[in-house]
Design a protein around this motif. Structure first.
Motif, mmCIF file in Angstrom:
data_model
loop_
_atom_site.group_PDB
_atom_site.id
_atom_site.type_symbol
_atom_site.label_atom_id
_atom_site.label_comp_id
_atom_site.label_asym_id
_atom_site.label_seq_id
_atom_site.Cartn_x
_atom_site.Cartn_y
_atom_site.Cartn_z
ATOM 1 N N GLN A 119 0.809 -1.218 0.000
ATOM 2 C CA GLN A 119 0.000 0.000 0.000
ATOM 3 C C GLN A 119 0.842 1.268 0.000
ATOM 4 O OE1 GLN A 119 -3.655 0.395 -0.123
ATOM 5 N NE2 GLN A 119 -2.696 2.306 -0.773
ATOM 6 N N THR A 120 1.859 1.299 0.841
ATOM 7 C CA THR A 120 2.685 2.505 0.910
ATOM 8 C C THR A 120 3.381 2.784 -0.416
ATOM 9 O OG1 THR A 120 3.072 2.174 3.276
ATOM 10 C CG2 THR A 120 4.603 3.616 2.110
ATOM 11 N N ARG A 121 3.920 1.726 -1.038
ATOM 12 C CA ARG A 121 4.601 1.916 -2.320
ATOM 13 C C ARG A 121 3.625 2.353 -3.416
ATOM 14 N NH1 ARG A 121 9.739 -0.444 -2.200
ATOM 15 N NH2 ARG A 121 10.073 -1.894 -0.454
ATOM 16 N N VAL A 122 2.450 1.734 -3.446
ATOM 17 C CA VAL A 122 1.458 2.101 -4.459
ATOM 18 C C VAL A 122 1.005 3.541 -4.260
ATOM 19 C CG1 VAL A 122 -0.898 1.659 -5.269
ATOM 20 C CG2 VAL A 122 0.658 -0.252 -4.862
ATOM 21 N N GLY A 123 0.736 3.923 -3.010
ATOM 22 C CA GLY A 123 0.317 5.293 -2.743
ATOM 23 C C GLY A 123 1.376 6.300 -3.130
ATOM 24 N N ALA A 124 2.637 5.983 -2.818
ATOM 25 C CA ALA A 124 3.727 6.890 -3.175
ATOM 26 C C ALA A 124 3.875 7.009 -4.687
ATOM 27 C CB ALA A 124 5.034 6.402 -2.550
ATOM 28 N N PHE A 125 3.688 5.896 -5.400
ATOM 29 C CA PHE A 125 3.808 5.931 -6.855
ATOM 30 C C PHE A 125 2.703 6.799 -7.465
ATOM 31 C CE2 PHE A 125 2.823 4.168 -11.074
ATOM 32 C CZ PHE A 125 4.045 4.374 -11.698
ATOM 33 N N LEU A 126 1.487 6.696 -6.939
ATOM 34 C CA LEU A 126 0.384 7.502 -7.462
ATOM 35 C C LEU A 126 0.652 8.995 -7.308
ATOM 36 C CD1 LEU A 126 -2.864 5.662 -6.322
ATOM 37 C CD2 LEU A 126 -1.880 5.737 -8.606
ATOM 38 N N GLU A 127 1.351 9.369 -6.247
ATOM 39 C CA GLU A 127 1.639 10.785 -5.995
ATOM 40 C C GLU A 127 2.925 11.243 -6.657
ATOM 41 O OE1 GLU A 127 -0.316 12.859 -4.624
ATOM 42 O OE2 GLU A 127 -1.833 11.458 -3.908
ATOM 43 N N SER A 128 3.636 10.325 -7.295
ATOM 44 C CA SER A 128 4.947 10.649 -7.873
ATOM 45 C C SER A 128 4.819 11.215 -9.280
ATOM 46 C CB SER A 128 5.819 9.390 -7.908
ATOM 47 O OG SER A 128 5.390 8.501 -8.933
ATOM 48 N N ALA A 129 5.976 11.533 -9.848
ATOM 49 C CA ALA A 129 6.029 12.021 -11.228
ATOM 50 C C ALA A 129 6.160 10.885 -12.234
ATOM 51 C CB ALA A 129 7.191 12.993 -11.391
ATOM 52 N N GLY A 130 6.236 9.645 -11.742
ATOM 53 C CA GLY A 130 6.357 8.506 -12.641
ATOM 54 C C GLY A 130 7.727 8.393 -13.286
ATOM 55 N N ALA A 131 8.733 8.924 -12.630
ATOM 56 C CA ALA A 131 10.095 8.830 -13.170
ATOM 57 C C ALA A 131 10.655 7.431 -12.946
ATOM 58 C CB ALA A 131 10.992 9.874 -12.512
ATOM 59 N N GLU A 132 11.841 7.182 -13.508
ATOM 60 C CA GLU A 132 12.443 5.857 -13.407
ATOM 61 C C GLU A 132 12.643 5.452 -11.949
ATOM 62 O OE1 GLU A 132 13.891 2.288 -15.003
ATOM 63 O OE2 GLU A 132 12.842 3.960 -15.936
ATOM 64 N N ASP A 133 13.100 6.370 -11.108
ATOM 65 C CA ASP A 133 13.282 6.064 -9.694
ATOM 66 C C ASP A 133 11.967 5.691 -9.026
ATOM 67 O OD1 ASP A 133 15.969 6.480 -9.879
ATOM 68 O OD2 ASP A 133 15.944 8.507 -9.022
ATOM 69 N N ASP A 134 10.892 6.351 -9.432
ATOM 70 C CA ASP A 134 9.576 6.050 -8.860
ATOM 71 C C ASP A 134 9.141 4.634 -9.224
ATOM 72 O OD1 ASP A 134 9.359 8.690 -7.808
ATOM 73 O OD2 ASP A 134 8.776 9.393 -9.802
ATOM 74 N N TRP A 135 9.424 4.247 -10.473
ATOM 75 C CA TRP A 135 9.099 2.889 -10.911
ATOM 76 C C TRP A 135 9.902 1.866 -10.114
ATOM 77 C CZ3 TRP A 135 5.597 0.553 -13.962
ATOM 78 C CH2 TRP A 135 4.806 1.348 -14.794
ATOM 79 N N LEU A 136 11.186 2.122 -9.940
ATOM 80 C CA LEU A 136 12.035 1.166 -9.236
ATOM 81 C C LEU A 136 11.606 1.003 -7.780
ATOM 82 C CD1 LEU A 136 15.536 2.080 -10.696
ATOM 83 C CD2 LEU A 136 14.129 0.082 -11.222
ATOM 84 N N LYS A 137 11.196 2.090 -7.146
ATOM 85 C CA LYS A 137 10.717 2.007 -5.767
ATOM 86 C C LYS A 137 9.445 1.159 -5.689
ATOM 87 C CE LYS A 137 12.694 6.421 -4.313
ATOM 88 N NZ LYS A 137 12.389 7.826 -3.899
ATOM 89 N N LEU A 138 8.567 1.312 -6.678
ATOM 90 C CA LEU A 138 7.341 0.505 -6.705
ATOM 91 C C LEU A 138 7.666 -0.968 -6.864
ATOM 92 C CD1 LEU A 138 4.191 0.277 -6.950
ATOM 93 C CD2 LEU A 138 4.504 0.575 -9.428
ATOM 94 N N MET A 139 8.632 -1.255 -7.739
ATOM 95 C CA MET A 139 8.936 -2.638 -8.084
ATOM 96 C C MET A 139 9.902 -3.320 -7.109
ATOM 97 S SD MET A 139 7.181 -3.383 -10.733
ATOM 98 C CE MET A 139 6.112 -2.465 -11.839
ATOM 99 N N GLU A 140 10.353 -2.603 -6.100
ATOM 100 C CA GLU A 140 11.250 -3.214 -5.138
ATOM 101 C C GLU A 140 10.544 -4.228 -4.236
ATOM 102 O OE1 GLU A 140 12.961 0.006 -3.056
ATOM 103 O OE2 GLU A 140 14.595 0.335 -4.495
#
Length: 514
Positions: A290-311
């Protein structure tokens, strides 16, 4: 006061025209069952049509001699880098009588996927194919014969490609920004026809006050004045409007591992929010995400944001069952894109993978119920495997089993459960190992046998429930397998997992975006 309002509506019908059986609602979630008829000559209506597309920032080219215009391509979900669908409108002015007219608006959809291509398309290249239709009026005839599917539209077709299309294809950049123009559908878009009608109605009636902006569900941080035409949500989903309501919960029971179901969810979310209703999507992903998904939704969708989601370990499971597919990751990006542009779209996860059997069902139901009760003015779309979404007790191997859907039905006021319906194709499925290895799953692309009900997404209810407790179906057309979003070697060579990884653990690789 009521009589005065009725008189005004009646006058409007006489002056501009009303559609048969149109009903009292003008929500874009409802598919009109009649045409918008203008009690004006086409030459008087057409300037306002041109102005509508200009004001809504939909550039077009026009064949003025025949009153036909064609908009530029627009990418689905607001320009997401991973969306592979593009849309344009062809608007055809039609004369009913010298003093009465109407519009046909054809939505043409193209994709980089060959799934939309009619059978035999790759060998159907006769003399003059595609390159002979130089003017819009010539292509109009082709679209009317190949794309018109009746009052509500639907079904695949093969609109003739224009010279401009071919020029754009040859000049298009290669890689993630390019698409193949040979795969397409054309369907009449009655929702768009009525959207234009309602917008230009006051001008045709010579009213001084301009129409009010279309209201959409926007997040608290969104810019004011967001309008429906700013968003491309795809062809309207038939039947969705009857289910979408504040506080309502729509349970979608899917077969994991297809490209089409995540796109259905993203399109439905976009269309509901654009119609003015906040929407929340529930996904059968582990609660720890949940925390990762919520953070991704609020992000800019950059490569780092994707990697954090997929960790999260979930995305790198040795048995990816379809919930961690590239299509699901793409759906999260599409929902992020809509949210970043101001639409009130939210996401929560509800799976409790450490639990088993009835305990897991009860825990998932409790999580979903918490989110639904916390957002009484929101519409909730909850996606899960089709065992969990049933609203009837029992399974062949456990007569006392109470699925999540049944628990929710007993605890919430408005629950509708829909089973997945689809045409034959493929899916990424995890099943018992084909070699008979005990306690091991074999995951990969499998044939999926379905029933052909056309190519257009729709929702259909029966007025009751079937033996599994479903109130109806949501149909997604022919299905195509969705591979895992993250590809990662597991273990060392010779470890029995078909891995090519070196001794040192390889870093995960996110599937390339399209």
């Amino acid at each position: 006061m009521r009589a005065k309002w009725f008189a005004v509506v009646t006058l409007m019908c006489f002056q501009v025209g009303c559609a048969a059986r149109q009903g009292s609602t003008f929500s874009d979630l409802f598919i009109p069952d009649g045409e918008a008829i203008y009690e004006r000559p086409l030459e008087e209506v057409w300037p306002e049509v041109r102005q509508f597309f200009t004001e809504n920032k939909l550039p077009f080219k026009e064949d003025k001699g025949s009153l036909v215009l064609e908009t530029d391509w627009r990418q689905e979900f607001g320009g997401s880098k991973i969306s592979s669908f593009w849309h344009r409108y062809m608007v055809l002015g039609k004369r009913e009588t010298p003093t009465k007219s109407k519009l046909w608006i054809i939505r043409i959809t193209k994709s980089s996927s060959t799934a939309l291509s009619p059978p035999g398309r790759e060998i159907d290249w006769g003399p003059g194919r595609g390159l002979t239709g130089g003017s819009l009026s010539e292509r109009q005839a082709a679209v009317e014969t190949e794309s018109m599917m009746g009052a509500t539209g639907g079904g695949a077709s093969d609109p003739t490609l224009s010279v401009e299309d071919w020029e754009a294809r040859l000049a298009a950049p290669r890689g993630e920004n390019s698409f193949y123009a040979g795969s397409g559908q054309g369907s009449r878009d009655l929702v768009m026809e009525w959207r234009v009608f309602r917008s230009i109605l006051p001008k045709l009636m010579k009213e001084e006050n301009a129409p009010k902006p279309v209201q959409v569900a926007t997040t608290p941080s969104a810019n004011a004045g967001a309008e429906a035409m700013a968003f491309e949500c795809g062809l309207p989903i038939l039947g969705l409007g009857k289910q979408a309501k504040p506080g309502g919960t729509l349970l979608l029971g899917e077969m994991h591992g297809t490209q089409e179901v995540p796109r259905f969810v993203a399109q439905a979310s976009c269309q509901v929010a654009v119609a003015g209703m906040p929407v929340t999507v529930g996904l059968e992903l582990p609660l720890e995400s949940q925390t990762r998904v919520g953070a991704f939704l609020e992000s800019a969708g950059a490569e780092d944001d994707w990697l954090k989601l997929m960790e999260a370990p979930f995305w790198r499971s040795p048995y990816p069952d379809g919930r961690s597919s590239e299509a699901v990751a793409n759906m999260l990006e599409q929902l992020r894109q809509l949210r970043s542009r101001g639409l009130d779209v939210d996401v929560f996860v509800f799976d409790h993978p450490t639990m088993q059997g009835q305990a897991r069902e009860d825990a998932m139901a409790a999580t979903v119920r918490h989110h639904v009760e916390s957002g009484p003015q929101r519409f909730h779309i909850v996606l899960s495997g089709n065992i969990h979404s049933r609203t009837k007790k029992g399974l062949p191997w456990d007569k006392s089993f109470r699925p999540m859907g049944l628990v929710l039905k007993d605890e919430l006021d408005s629950v509708v459960a829909l089973d997945m319906a689809y045409n034959s194709g493929s899916a990424w499925i995890c099943a018992v190992d084909r070699k008979g290895v005990k306690d091991r799953l074999d995951c990969g692309v499998r044939d999926a046998k379905g029933r052909d009900n056309g190519d257009r997404f729709f929702v259909h209810t029966w007025g009751g429930t079937n033996d599994d407790g479903y109130h109806g179906v949501f149909y997604v057309g022919a299905v195509n397998a969705a591979a895992p979003a993250v590809h990662k070697g597991l273990g060392r060579p010779g470890a029995g997992d078909n891995s090519l990884s070196p001794l040192e653990e390889a870093a995960p690789q996110v599937a390339s975006v399209r």
